[in-house]
Design a protein around this motif. Structure first.
Motif, PDB file in Angstrom:
ATOM      1  N   SER A 157       5.142   9.218   4.610  1.00  0.00           N
ATOM      2  CA  SER A 157       4.495   8.527   4.526  1.00  0.00           C
ATOM      3  C   SER A 157       5.758   7.802   4.382  1.00  0.00           C
ATOM      4  CB  SER A 157       3.756   8.006   3.017  1.00  0.00           C
ATOM      5  OG  SER A 157       4.517   8.268   2.146  1.00  0.00           O
TER       6      SER A 157
ATOM      7  N   SER B 210       0.665  -1.088  -0.233  1.00  0.00           N
ATOM      8  CA  SER B 210       0.333  -0.409   0.117  1.00  0.00           C
ATOM      9  C   SER B 210       0.800   1.611   0.051  1.00  0.00           C
ATOM     10  CB  SER B 210      -0.788  -0.192   1.279  1.00  0.00           C
ATOM     11  OG  SER B 210      -0.356   0.357   2.296  1.00  0.00           O
ATOM     12  N   TYR B 211       2.311   1.563   0.863  1.00  0.00           N
ATOM     13  CA  TYR B 211       2.908   2.566   0.303  1.00  0.00           C
ATOM     14  C   TYR B 211       3.598   2.570  -0.801  1.00  0.00           C
ATOM     15  CZ  TYR B 211       7.737   4.369   0.817  1.00  0.00           C
ATOM     16  OH  TYR B 211       8.627   5.848   1.034  1.00  0.00           O
TER      17      TYR B 211
ATOM     18  N   THR C 285      -4.366  13.152  -0.645  1.00  0.00           N
ATOM     19  CA  THR C 285      -4.382  12.290  -1.764  1.00  0.00           C
ATOM     20  C   THR C 285      -5.586  12.927  -1.849  1.00  0.00           C
ATOM     21  OG1 THR C 285      -3.330  10.352  -1.364  1.00  0.00           O
ATOM     22  CG2 THR C 285      -4.704  10.166  -3.143  1.00  0.00           C
TER      23      THR C 285
ATOM     24  N   CYS D  58      -2.739  11.268   5.003  1.00  0.00           N
ATOM     25  CA  CYS D  58      -1.711  10.730   3.817  1.00  0.00           C
ATOM     26  C   CYS D  58      -3.021  10.996   2.864  1.00  0.00           C
ATOM     27  CB  CYS D  58      -0.873   9.728   3.328  1.00  0.00           C
ATOM     28  SG  CYS D  58       0.325   9.751   4.110  1.00  0.00           S
ATOM     29  N   VAL D  59      -4.237  10.173   3.428  1.00  0.00           N
ATOM     30  CA  VAL D  59      -5.244   9.462   2.669  1.00  0.00           C
ATOM     31  C   VAL D  59      -5.595  11.268   2.574  1.00  0.00           C
ATOM     32  CG1 VAL D  59      -7.827   9.334   2.895  1.00  0.00           C
ATOM     33  CG2 VAL D  59      -6.300   8.210   3.776  1.00  0.00           C
TER      34      VAL D  59
ATOM     35  N   LEU E 228       1.841  13.782   1.505  1.00  0.00           N
ATOM     36  CA  LEU E 228       2.325  12.526   0.724  1.00  0.00           C
ATOM     37  C   LEU E 228       3.848  12.603   1.421  1.00  0.00           C
ATOM     38  CD1 LEU E 228       0.910  11.937  -2.714  1.00  0.00           C
ATOM     39  CD2 LEU E 228      -0.003  12.094  -0.147  1.00  0.00           C
TER      40      LEU E 228
ATOM     41  N   ASN F 108      -0.606   8.084   8.401  1.00  0.00           N
ATOM     42  CA  ASN F 108      -1.428   7.360   6.780  1.00  0.00           C
ATOM     43  C   ASN F 108      -3.187   8.183   6.602  1.00  0.00           C
ATOM     44  OD1 ASN F 108       0.442   5.597   6.008  1.00  0.00           O
ATOM     45  ND2 ASN F 108      -1.565   4.273   5.435  1.00  0.00           N
TER      46      ASN F 108
ATOM     47  N   TYR G 211      -3.832   4.530   0.619  1.00  0.00           N
ATOM     48  CA  TYR G 211      -3.087   5.027   2.073  1.00  0.00           C
ATOM     49  C   TYR G 211      -4.147   3.940   3.392  1.00  0.00           C
ATOM     50  CZ  TYR G 211       0.146   8.188  -0.193  1.00  0.00           C
ATOM     51  OH  TYR G 211       1.546   8.186   0.172  1.00  0.00           O
TER      52      TYR G 211
END
Length: 532
Positions: free
Chosen positions: A416, A322-323, A394, A390-391, A413, A387, A478
């Protein structure tokens, strides 16, 4: 502990993974006490080949050692200076080398090689294809061969292959070089993880892992600076393209650091040229608290099986993938997004990557410091929060039109990196048993490879310049990563709670000192406590 080194001559027929719960001991206290007594007996009769490397250096003087906190603090500073600086430097050039494509494409690399957009997507994926195929053999070699020398050779060869990129005349030869480059990367992160677990206590490992992972930001800064300098000062040169100079310069830096690493870094702490006898005794004693030692070169099948039956292994794989999906896409298309989607010039796009490098350097160690001093036992929860941030980033990148908000999302981002460092520290500190650790490290990096192969493929030419599909893939990744991290936390929290209750019932039994160097897995060792 009743037996010293000389008691290891008798090899027992049962391996340490044998059914210790079904031992011949008849103890009328409780099952946990019976298990510990049986385990102690088996450990005390183990063949020295089954023991950790650190056990070979134990003697009466070492076992009677009491650590002086002030002296230990000086020792840690010495280790940081001699070991951590090298790992940080290697991580920086590793990141610099991996992102060369993102800058080279702005210097005309695609045009010179007559490379289509689909072929350029495979430039990123082919690198991780080589990484994926050779990842497990690389980990086995690191277990069987001297760690430092193996790593140093891999880095030198990495640099040589990177310089060979400048000789490529077609897209096909360039893709071949990328694939070979990926093979040698397979040695690097596993080596850093093993070295961190060898040299540092559990409570020190998250900080150090965040530090060396964060130093990939220095690689971003240096790479962007070199690329910008070549674009500005070699703009009129056509005899030898600037992008070719870029690969030669970065490759030469890598070869130099590879030679320094091979000559400078010892294979295990007790062989360190910069440590005196007392320092080495302290290194052995410090490793006891980790319940892991320095490693064991014997492959143990039962630890391989345990790794694949432990749900943590699959959570680690899911998080790594996922990363890596966003990471793989942005490493190869980040500068293109800044150029085509955000509207910066080619030269400006190289410079606009530099703030991200600064975030990489500052943010991971800052989070580690906060966790170390104020939020103990909340490391994994803080990773879940990161995380989720990061959502949000995005969403800004994908669903807003203003360049400022999109740029804010793009830079968000970069944080992360902290979580990738955190999961690497989980493998380092929370996975015990050398074969199991090697296996978990391999699975972790296989997930990383798979994600980095998928990431560039989400950037479709038909969706340029906004690349809506790629941004959607980042968002889903994420979210999945946050779930995987929370599951890891819940499993570790429950295991620690259950073991604390079991140890309380068997509190009158103290396992032998040798248990720390018996190369037990985290699930086998009743004294093992997971770092949350």
């Amino acid at each position: 502990m009743t037996g010293g080194k000389d008691n290891n001559a008798n090899v027992v027929s049962r391996d340490i993974n044998s059914d210790s719960k079904e031992s011949n001991y008849e103890v009328s206290v409780n099952p946990q006490l019976s298990t510990i007594l049986s385990l102690n007996d088996e450990v005390n009769n183990m063949d020295i080949k089954d023991m950790d490397e650190a056990y070979k250096f134990l003697d009466a003087e070492t076992e009677a050692l009491e650590l002086d906190p002030a002296y230990e603090k000086k020792l840690v500073r010495k280790i940081d200076f001699h070991i951590m600086t090298i790992i940080c430097g290697l991580m920086a050039v590793q990141m610099m080398d991996k992102t060369t494509n993102s800058y080279a494409v702005l210097m005309g690399m695609r045009k010179d090689l007559k490379m289509t957009s689909e072929e350029y997507s495979w430039v990123g994926s082919s690198f991780y294809l080589g990484y994926l195929v050779f990842e497990y053999p690389a980990n086995l070699l690191l277990q069987k061969m001297p760690l430092s020398k193996t790593l140093g050779l891999a880095i030198v060869l990495w640099g040589v292959v990177l310089m060979c990129h400048a000789a490529c005349k077609t897209a096909a030869t360039f893709l071949l070089c990328r694939t070979i480059l990926g093979i040698f990367e397979g040695f690097m992160n596993p080596s850093y993880i093993i070295m961190t677990s060898q040299w540092y206590r559990k409570e020190e490992q998250f900080m150090r892992t965040c530090l060396w992972y964060g130093f990939q930001g220095l690689g971003t800064l240096v790479g962007a600076s070199i690329a910008y300098g070549l674009q500005v000062h070699r703009a009129g040169y056509h005899a030898f393209a600037s992008w070719k100079c870029f690969y030669i310069i970065t490759g030469a830096i890598t070869v130099f650091l590879g030679v320094v690493s091979a000559l400078h870094v010892p294979d295990v702490p007790v062989k360190a040229w910069f440590l005196n006898k007392k320092d080495k005794m302290y290194a052995i004693e410090r490793s006891k608290s980790n319940q892991q030692g320095f490693g064991n070169r014997k492959f143990k099948k039962y630890q391989l099986v345990e790794a694949f039956t432990d749900p943590i292994t699959y959570c680690i794989f899911i998080y790594a993938m996922s990363y890596a999906i966003p990471n793989g896409g942005l490493n190869n298309f980040g500068s293109i997004l800044l150029n085509k989607d955000f509207g910066f010039s080619s030269q400006q796009s190289s410079l606009m990557n530099m703030p991200g490098g600064g975030i990489d350097i500052i943010f991971p160690p800052a989070v580690a410091l906060i966790n170390h001093f104020w939020l103990k036992d909340f490391k994994i929860i803080s990773m879940v929060i990161i995380n989720l941030l990061c959502v949000v980033g995005t969403c800004l990148l994908a669903f807003t039109d203003h360049r400022g908000s999109k740029l804010t999302g793009y830079y968000t981002l970069y944080i992360s990196t902290t979580n990738m460092a955190g999961v690497a520290s989980i493998v380092s500190s929370n996975v015990a048993g050398h074969t199991k650790k090697i296996t978990a490290s391999t699975v972790f990096l296989v997930g990383y490879c798979v994600g980095n192969m998928i990431g560039p493929q989400t950037f479709r030419e038909s969706q340029a310049p906004g690349y809506a599909g790629a941004k959607t893939a980042m968002l889903v990744s994420y979210c999945a990563g946050a779930v995987a991290l929370f599951v890891i936390y819940w499993i570790y929290f429950k295991r620690n709670k259950d073991r604390a209750a079991e140890r309380k019932q068997a509190e009158e039994v103290i396992p032998a000192d040798r248990i720390a160097f018996a190369d037990l897995t985290d699930l086998q060792n009743p004294e093992f406590v997971y770092d949350l």
